[in-house]
Motif scaffolding. Structure first.
Motif, PDB file in Angstrom:
ATOM      1  N   ALA A 198      -4.818  15.659  -7.206  1.00 52.39           N
ATOM      2  CA  ALA A 198      -4.673  14.742  -7.914  1.00 52.39           C
ATOM      3  C   ALA A 198      -3.662  13.717  -7.383  1.00 52.39           C
ATOM      4  O   ALA A 198      -3.909  12.349  -7.229  1.00 52.39           O
ATOM      5  N   GLY A 199      -2.811  14.132  -6.672  1.00 56.96           N
ATOM      6  CA  GLY A 199      -1.762  13.288  -5.882  1.00 56.96           C
ATOM      7  C   GLY A 199      -2.349  12.507  -4.747  1.00 56.96           C
ATOM      8  O   GLY A 199      -2.045  11.456  -4.386  1.00 56.96           O
ATOM      9  N   ALA A 208      -4.698   3.692  -4.162  1.00 56.28           N
ATOM     10  CA  ALA A 208      -3.825   2.436  -4.088  1.00 56.28           C
ATOM     11  C   ALA A 208      -4.078   1.587  -2.808  1.00 56.28           C
ATOM     12  O   ALA A 208      -4.505   0.476  -3.060  1.00 56.28           O
ATOM     13  N   PRO A 209      -4.237   2.214  -1.366  1.00 51.84           N
ATOM     14  CA  PRO A 209      -4.645   1.369  -0.467  1.00 51.84           C
ATOM     15  C   PRO A 209      -6.257   0.928  -0.744  1.00 51.84           C
ATOM     16  O   PRO A 209      -6.578  -0.264  -0.420  1.00 51.84           O
ATOM     17  N   MET A 221       0.918  -1.103   0.125  1.00 51.32           N
ATOM     18  CA  MET A 221       0.056  -0.089   0.224  1.00 51.32           C
ATOM     19  C   MET A 221       0.923   1.068  -0.001  1.00 51.32           C
ATOM     20  O   MET A 221       0.489   2.308  -0.556  1.00 51.32           O
ATOM     21  N   GLY A 258      -4.583   9.980  -6.309  1.00 46.27           N
ATOM     22  CA  GLY A 258      -3.777   8.848  -6.671  1.00 46.27           C
ATOM     23  C   GLY A 258      -3.266   7.933  -5.685  1.00 46.27           C
ATOM     24  O   GLY A 258      -3.196   6.667  -5.607  1.00 46.27           O
ATOM     25  N   ALA A 259      -2.908   8.758  -4.513  1.00 46.54           N
ATOM     26  CA  ALA A 259      -2.450   7.892  -3.361  1.00 46.54           C
ATOM     27  C   ALA A 259      -3.440   6.983  -2.620  1.00 46.54           C
ATOM     28  O   ALA A 259      -3.343   6.123  -2.039  1.00 46.54           O
ATOM     29  N   GLY A 299       1.064   6.530  -6.840  1.00 48.02           N
ATOM     30  CA  GLY A 299       0.147   7.318  -7.026  1.00 48.02           C
ATOM     31  C   GLY A 299      -0.007   8.649  -6.760  1.00 48.02           C
ATOM     32  O   GLY A 299      -0.285   9.538  -7.396  1.00 48.02           O
ATOM     33  N   ALA A 300       0.887   9.162  -5.742  1.00 47.22           N
ATOM     34  CA  ALA A 300       1.094  10.575  -5.228  1.00 47.22           C
ATOM     35  C   ALA A 300       1.955  11.204  -6.251  1.00 47.22           C
ATOM     36  O   ALA A 300       1.787  12.363  -6.476  1.00 47.22           O
ATOM     37  N   GLY A 335      -0.147  11.769  -9.652  1.00 51.16           N
ATOM     38  CA  GLY A 335      -1.080  12.836  -9.926  1.00 51.16           C
ATOM     39  C   GLY A 335      -0.543  14.049 -10.434  1.00 51.16           C
ATOM     40  O   GLY A 335      -0.876  14.282 -11.573  1.00 51.16           O
ATOM     41  N   PRO A 336       0.450  14.476  -9.893  1.00 47.80           N
ATOM     42  CA  PRO A 336       0.976  16.113 -10.412  1.00 47.80           C
ATOM     43  C   PRO A 336       1.596  15.603 -11.632  1.00 47.80           C
ATOM     44  O   PRO A 336       1.281  16.516 -12.536  1.00 47.80           O
ATOM     45  N   PRO A 351      -6.238  10.120 -12.060  1.00 48.92           N
ATOM     46  CA  PRO A 351      -6.421  11.263 -10.703  1.00 48.92           C
ATOM     47  C   PRO A 351      -6.282  12.713 -11.149  1.00 48.92           C
ATOM     48  O   PRO A 351      -7.216  13.492 -10.499  1.00 48.92           O
ATOM     49  N   GLY A 375       0.929   3.630  -2.984  1.00 44.77           N
ATOM     50  CA  GLY A 375       0.162   4.966  -2.474  1.00 44.77           C
ATOM     51  C   GLY A 375       1.426   6.005  -3.298  1.00 44.77           C
ATOM     52  O   GLY A 375       0.730   7.048  -3.413  1.00 44.77           O
TER      53      GLY A 375
END
Lengths: 134, 138
Positions: B85-86, B93-94, A9, B89-90, A16-17, A20-21, B67, A13
């Motif tokens: 968006a970050g 995932a979980p 995760m 996106g984050a 994903g973070a 996004g940007p 995202p 995660g």
């Protein structure tokens, strides 16, 4: 809940973070298809990485960067005769096809093809000693 | 790795944003368009390479596109859009991993579906927010 699940995760995660940007710029510049092509070329990168005996991840990184530079040039090189979207699409899918062919030619290596196409976060994050035999 | 990508994006935020808004003005202001383009492509490429293992070659693009598209519904400034968006996106995932744990579904596609669900929520929010912010003249 198991430890490896938390690690998965965290890893996904963070991905994903970061996505996004960076994705915002992809959207603002209307480059969605470019990302798609680079990703498809990633499969050739995996195959090349295994072929050259370096890690697949390093192969993907190098080839993806190379592909990005090639595509930036290719769209200029066609001089408007062929739309840049077409060039990008061709390069990407050639990469996907080439990756498949290369991976299938390596008889000694049994690469987890489905894992590269659709991801496999849990074994990746889990320590090698505990991974189940396939 | 993801943190490195994130910090490079933060450092290059200003020139990249200026180039995305108006290329000619950005270059006139002294931003090196070609170098920034190459750095940006390298950023995308490394993100793809890293994401390949986690969500796969066919689905990493979804994690790049969904995202920001979802964040567009909530954001009023480019900075806000990038941060939201970050976060989306984050968060996916979980959510996706949890869902795949419960349903025994493959993890990568589950993460993408979680992101898509958040996107659907964002789409549903657009008419709601429009009702509050836009006032039609009587």
């Amino acid at each position: 809940m198991d430890d490896f699940l938390w690690r998965a995760m965290l890893g996904a995660g963070l991905l994903g973070a970061a996505a996004g940007p960076i994705g915002c710029f992809v959207l603002w510049r209307r480059m969605a298809y470019l990302g798609e092509s680079i990703a498809h070329l990633g499969l050739t990168g995996v195959a090349a990485g295994i072929l050259l005996g370096i890690s697949p991840l390093l192969g993907v990184t190098l080839l993806a960067i190379l592909a990005a530079l090639i595509m930036a040039r290719a769209s200029e090189g066609a001089r408007g005769l062929i739309p840049s979207g077409t060039v990008i699409g061709i390069v990407g899918h050639v990469g996907l096809a080439l990756g498949f062919v290369l991976l299938s030619m390596m008889e000694t290596v049994r690469a987890d093809l489905l894992g590269y196409l659709f991801g496999d976060v849990l074994p990746y994050q889990r320590p090698k000693s505990t991974s189940s035999p396939r | 790795m993801s943190l490195v990508l994130l910090s490079v994006t933060a450092v290059l935020w200003k020139p990249l944003l200026a180039l995305s808004i108006n290329r000619d003005i950005a270059i006139a202001e002294g931003i090196n368009g070609r170098v920034s383009d190459v750095v940006f492509l390298v950023l995308v490429a490394s993100l793809v390479a890293f994401g390949l293992k986690i969500v796969g070659a066919l689905l990493i693009v979804a994690l790049i596109l969904i995202p920001p598209a979802a964040a567009r519904a909530f954001a009023r400034t480019p900075e806000a859009m990038a941060i939201i968006a970050g976060v989306i996106g984050a968060a996916s995932a979980p959510l996706g991993i949890e869902a795949s744990w419960i349903t025994n579904a493959p993890t990568g596609p589950a993460i993408v579906l979680a992101a898509a669900a958040l996107f659907a929520l964002a789409l549903a929010y657009i008419p709601v927010s429009a009702k509050f912010t836009r006032r039609t003249p009587n």
